[in-house]
Design a protein around this motif. Structure first.
Motif, PDB file in Angstrom:
ATOM      1  N   SER A  22       0.845  -1.199   0.000  1.00  0.00           N
ATOM      2  CA  SER A  22       0.000   0.000   0.000  1.00  0.00           C
ATOM      3  C   SER A  22       0.877   1.245   0.000  1.00  0.00           C
ATOM      4  O   SER A  22       2.015   1.213   0.490  1.00  0.00           O
ATOM      5  CB  SER A  22      -0.889   0.027   1.248  1.00  0.00           C
ATOM      6  OG  SER A  22      -0.065   0.168   2.405  1.00  0.00           O
ATOM      7  N   PRO A  51      -3.981  -4.042   3.462  1.00  0.00           N
ATOM      8  CA  PRO A  51      -3.390  -5.273   2.904  1.00  0.00           C
ATOM      9  C   PRO A  51      -2.000  -5.611   3.452  1.00  0.00           C
ATOM     10  O   PRO A  51      -1.473  -6.662   3.112  1.00  0.00           O
ATOM     11  CB  PRO A  51      -3.326  -4.959   1.395  1.00  0.00           C
ATOM     12  CG  PRO A  51      -3.185  -3.473   1.328  1.00  0.00           C
ATOM     13  CD  PRO A  51      -3.962  -2.927   2.501  1.00  0.00           C
ATOM     14  N   ASP A 113      -4.121   2.108  11.637  1.00  0.00           N
ATOM     15  CA  ASP A 113      -4.518   2.861  10.441  1.00  0.00           C
ATOM     16  C   ASP A 113      -5.987   2.524  10.173  1.00  0.00           C
ATOM     17  O   ASP A 113      -6.454   2.611   9.040  1.00  0.00           O
ATOM     18  CB  ASP A 113      -3.627   2.408   9.274  1.00  0.00           C
ATOM     19  CG  ASP A 113      -3.602   3.394   8.119  1.00  0.00           C
ATOM     20  OD1 ASP A 113      -3.995   4.554   8.311  1.00  0.00           O
ATOM     21  OD2 ASP A 113      -3.177   2.979   7.014  1.00  0.00           O
ATOM     22  N   LEU A 114      -6.694   2.137  11.240  1.00  0.00           N
ATOM     23  CA  LEU A 114      -8.082   1.657  11.115  1.00  0.00           C
ATOM     24  C   LEU A 114      -8.977   2.687  10.435  1.00  0.00           C
ATOM     25  O   LEU A 114      -8.981   3.866  10.802  1.00  0.00           O
ATOM     26  CB  LEU A 114      -8.652   1.357  12.497  1.00  0.00           C
ATOM     27  CG  LEU A 114      -8.294   0.003  13.115  1.00  0.00           C
ATOM     28  CD1 LEU A 114      -8.503   0.036  14.622  1.00  0.00           C
ATOM     29  CD2 LEU A 114      -9.094  -1.118  12.467  1.00  0.00           C
ATOM     30  N   LEU A 132     -13.472   3.302  16.381  1.00  0.00           N
ATOM     31  CA  LEU A 132     -12.338   2.386  16.179  1.00  0.00           C
ATOM     32  C   LEU A 132     -11.112   2.889  16.948  1.00  0.00           C
ATOM     33  O   LEU A 132     -10.395   2.112  17.592  1.00  0.00           O
ATOM     34  CB  LEU A 132     -12.007   2.273  14.682  1.00  0.00           C
ATOM     35  CG  LEU A 132     -13.004   1.476  13.833  1.00  0.00           C
ATOM     36  CD1 LEU A 132     -12.794   1.738  12.340  1.00  0.00           C
ATOM     37  CD2 LEU A 132     -12.884  -0.033  14.119  1.00  0.00           C
TER      38      LEU A 132
HETATM   39  C1  LIG Z   1      -6.467   2.175   5.448  1.00  0.00           C
HETATM   40  S1  LIG Z   1      -6.632   0.445   5.638  1.00  0.00           S
HETATM   41  C2  LIG Z   1      -5.093   0.015   6.386  1.00  0.00           C
HETATM   42  C3  LIG Z   1      -3.920   0.034   5.435  1.00  0.00           C
HETATM   43  C4  LIG Z   1      -2.654  -0.545   6.072  1.00  0.00           C
HETATM   44  N1  LIG Z   1      -2.106   0.367   7.068  1.00  0.00           N
HETATM   45  C5  LIG Z   1      -1.588  -0.819   5.054  1.00  0.00           C
HETATM   46  O1  LIG Z   1      -0.546  -0.149   5.072  1.00  0.00           O
HETATM   47  O2  LIG Z   1      -1.768  -1.730   4.243  1.00  0.00           O
HETATM   48  C6  LIG Z   1      -7.769   0.326   6.960  1.00  0.00           C
HETATM   49  C7  LIG Z   1      -8.091  -1.090   7.383  1.00  0.00           C
HETATM   50  O3  LIG Z   1      -8.920  -1.074   8.556  1.00  0.00           O
HETATM   51  C8  LIG Z   1      -9.662  -2.301   8.538  1.00  0.00           C
HETATM   52  N2  LIG Z   1     -10.763  -2.280   9.491  1.00  0.00           N
HETATM   53  C9  LIG Z   1     -11.833  -1.450   9.517  1.00  0.00           C
HETATM   54  N3  LIG Z   1     -12.662  -1.761  10.531  1.00  0.00           N
HETATM   55  C10 LIG Z   1     -12.102  -2.819  11.181  1.00  0.00           C
HETATM   56  C11 LIG Z   1     -12.469  -3.588  12.324  1.00  0.00           C
HETATM   57  N4  LIG Z   1     -13.602  -3.342  12.990  1.00  0.00           N
HETATM   58  N5  LIG Z   1     -11.647  -4.590  12.718  1.00  0.00           N
HETATM   59  C12 LIG Z   1     -10.504  -4.861  12.036  1.00  0.00           C
HETATM   60  N6  LIG Z   1     -10.093  -4.154  10.945  1.00  0.00           N
HETATM   61  C13 LIG Z   1     -10.876  -3.160  10.522  1.00  0.00           C
HETATM   62  C14 LIG Z   1     -10.120  -2.388   7.093  1.00  0.00           C
HETATM   63  O4  LIG Z   1     -10.502  -3.718   6.783  1.00  0.00           O
HETATM   64  C15 LIG Z   1      -8.883  -1.898   6.345  1.00  0.00           C
HETATM   65  O5  LIG Z   1      -8.110  -2.965   5.876  1.00  0.00           O
END
Ligand SMILES: C[S@@+](CC[C@H](N)C(=O)[O-])C[C@H]1O[C@@H](n2cnc3c(N)ncnc32)[C@H](O)[C@@H]1O
Length: 204
Positions: A22, A51, A113-114, A132
């Motif tokens: 990413s 990812p 990064d949620l 979150l």
């Molecule tokens: C911006 S992306 C993270 C990118 C990551 N930092 C990277 O560098 O690849 C945000 C992530 O938060 C996850 N997410 C959102 N709500 C969530 C939850 N309740 N529990 C676990 N993961 C969650 C999403 O599935 C998503 O993959």
């Protein structure tokens, strides 16, 4: 806005060239260059990790004697040897019991990064992101080691001041970061918190 798009394309291209999953990887690289929280041998918990770009960066920086545990609703596929991925909702009350043995103790760093999947209604998405982030603090109370730090994202808007107050209630030092790889137009900010206060009373 055009500048934002050009910058986003640039970081996407760099991520592809350098093998990161990413462009978000560069937000962590830049912030760590400033504060140096990812160190060799460190144990890192990455919440909302798919990812896997941040996990790749953290795995490189903690090295073979360190460990990165990543949690996400989505499956994370990485080749690095010092990473463990867990497909789980961070709101799951069983998370701490599941993660602690994987980490083999407390974390030196908790990353978040949620971001919720986008509903299109900003107030709803921002509210979910705040929930979150509050959950990240709850997890930090249970899983962060004494000298640990938290680096996490927060969407600016309603209740974000409340979350900042919570950061300050829990940590002696709270610093705001807007990495170059984060679009200017996006209302996300990152916070680097360290020096967890021992006698903090958990909030409801
Ligand atoms: C911006 S992306 C993270 C990118 C990551 N930092 C990277 O560098 O690849 C945000 C992530 O938060 C996850 N997410 C959102 N709500 C969530 C939850 N309740 N529990 C676990 N993961 C969650 C999403 O599935 C998503 O993959």
């Amino acid at each position: 806005m055009r500048l934002d798009e050009a910058r986003r394309d640039l970081y996407r291209r760099l991520a592809r060239e350098q093998g990161y999953k990413s462009r978000a990887a560069f937000k962590l690289i830049e912030s760590n260059e400033r504060y140096g929280f990812l160190r060799p041998g460190g144990k890192v918990l990455d919440l909302g990790a798919a990812p896997g770009g941040w996990m790749q960066v953290a795995a490189e920086l903690v090295g073979p004697s360190g460990l990165v545990v990543g949690v996400d609703l989505d499956k994370i596929r990485l080749r690095e040897k010092n990473v463990v991925s867990l497909k789980m909702d961070v709101h799951d009350p069983g998370l701490v019991a599941k993660v602690e043995p994987l980490l083999g103790g407390k974390a030196d760093v908790i990353l978040s990064d949620l971001a919720p999947s986008v509903s299109g209604v900003w107030e709803i998405d921002q509210g979910r992101q705040v929930d979150l982030t509050l959950r990240v603090l709850e997890i930090a109370r249970a899983l962060l080691g004494d000298r640990g730090s938290v680096f996490c994202k927060l969407f600016e808007g309603e209740r974000s001041q409340f979350v900042r107050d919570e950061f300050r209630r829990l940590f002696t030092s709270v610093r705001t970061v807007k990495p170059a790889a984060s679009r200017n137009a996006s209302s996300e900010l990152y916070y680097f918190c360290e020096g967890m206060k021992k006698a903090t009373v958990p909030s409801d």
